[in-house]
Scaffold this motif. Sequence first.
Motif, PDB file in Angstrom:
ATOM      1  N   VAL A 161      14.321  18.183  48.455  1.00 38.24           N
ATOM      2  CA  VAL A 161      14.671  16.976  49.201  1.00 38.24           C
ATOM      3  C   VAL A 161      14.352  15.815  48.289  1.00 38.24           C
ATOM      4  O   VAL A 161      13.284  15.787  47.675  1.00 38.24           O
ATOM      5  CB  VAL A 161      13.869  16.828  50.513  1.00 38.24           C
ATOM      6  N   LEU A 163      13.819  11.797  48.348  1.00 40.09           N
ATOM      7  CA  LEU A 163      13.651  10.603  49.185  1.00 40.09           C
ATOM      8  C   LEU A 163      13.596   9.383  48.270  1.00 40.09           C
ATOM      9  O   LEU A 163      12.733   9.290  47.392  1.00 40.09           O
ATOM     10  CB  LEU A 163      12.360  10.703  50.008  1.00 40.09           C
ATOM     11  N   ALA A 216      10.563  15.526  56.217  1.00 37.81           N
ATOM     12  CA  ALA A 216      11.410  16.111  55.174  1.00 37.81           C
ATOM     13  C   ALA A 216      11.153  17.600  54.965  1.00 37.81           C
ATOM     14  O   ALA A 216      11.930  18.279  54.285  1.00 37.81           O
ATOM     15  CB  ALA A 216      11.214  15.355  53.858  1.00 37.81           C
ATOM     16  N   TRP A 221      16.766  18.478  56.523  1.00 35.76           N
ATOM     17  CA  TRP A 221      16.607  17.601  55.370  1.00 35.76           C
ATOM     18  C   TRP A 221      16.851  18.330  54.043  1.00 35.76           C
ATOM     19  O   TRP A 221      16.976  17.695  53.005  1.00 35.76           O
ATOM     20  CB  TRP A 221      15.198  17.003  55.352  1.00 35.76           C
TER      21      TRP A 221
END
Length: 292
Positions: A161, A163, A216, A221
């Motif tokens: 993931v 971010l 997450a 996600w």
Amino acid sequence: MKIGITGISAFVGYHLAKELVKKGEEVIGFSRSKGEIEKELNSSRFQFVSGDITDFHCLEDALKDTSLIYHLSAVSSERLCKGDVRRSFKVNVEGTINVLELARRNRIKVIYASSGAVYPPSSKAHCEEEAGFCGGFYAISKLTAEKYCELYHRNFDTPFVILRFSRIYGQGMKRNPIYDLFKAIKEKEEVKFYESLDSCYDFIYVKDVVKALLLAQGRDWENQIVNISSGKGILLKELVQEVEQIIGERLSVRVLEHKKSTDVLDNRKAESLGWRPEYSLKEGLKEMIGKQ
């Protein structure tokens, strides 16, 4: 679940580790220096390991038994990256490859902390598809690291993931205009800004960042790139007025560099995945001032 956090000694890593331990998770923090983190956490569920992210074998020894790694370690500003280009590349790019290689060998999921710096200048809020080379050493190192996350997933099925955070503020921060404001207030000095008061920035409170990092972990996600931001910009001159209203006094401000910029991230994708900021800027600032 056993969780690894690289860059644990930085302020986001500390806040994340504190929340994970509170939830009963076993946390291994990995960083070159531990600062006060062991004393602050003081839990049998937390272990600190000293090491350099550029040393694969040291990283492997520390985190090979984890099932999830939050990769927060970075040389995290354009000034620092430009000051030592080779070191910033080794940490931000090679360090990320080390984490991904460890994840590939041990079937570990990686949650990578990237930045809104990967977007080119714009007067509009950036959507996730708009990232591209924008001329900075820090930006290109973060964008390159992101591409390696995608390559490892495409070639080795390593889950990730990414971010992309806007400007994070909160207890323990070391830079950004809010840090400059709080430092000046604490030391009873004039506020020094390195950008125009007409610059417009998107600030996100560290507690909302931690909430996003925790969410997450979810399947929805996985293998996504997501902006984490307030979705709103504020002019620096308005930020100064906001703080003045909270503390009840006027601040003396000096602008050292008059460059003007806008940096706002669109957060609609994060909201569609179930995250939204709980703290307004005023609420976050008030909480910080209450802890001064």
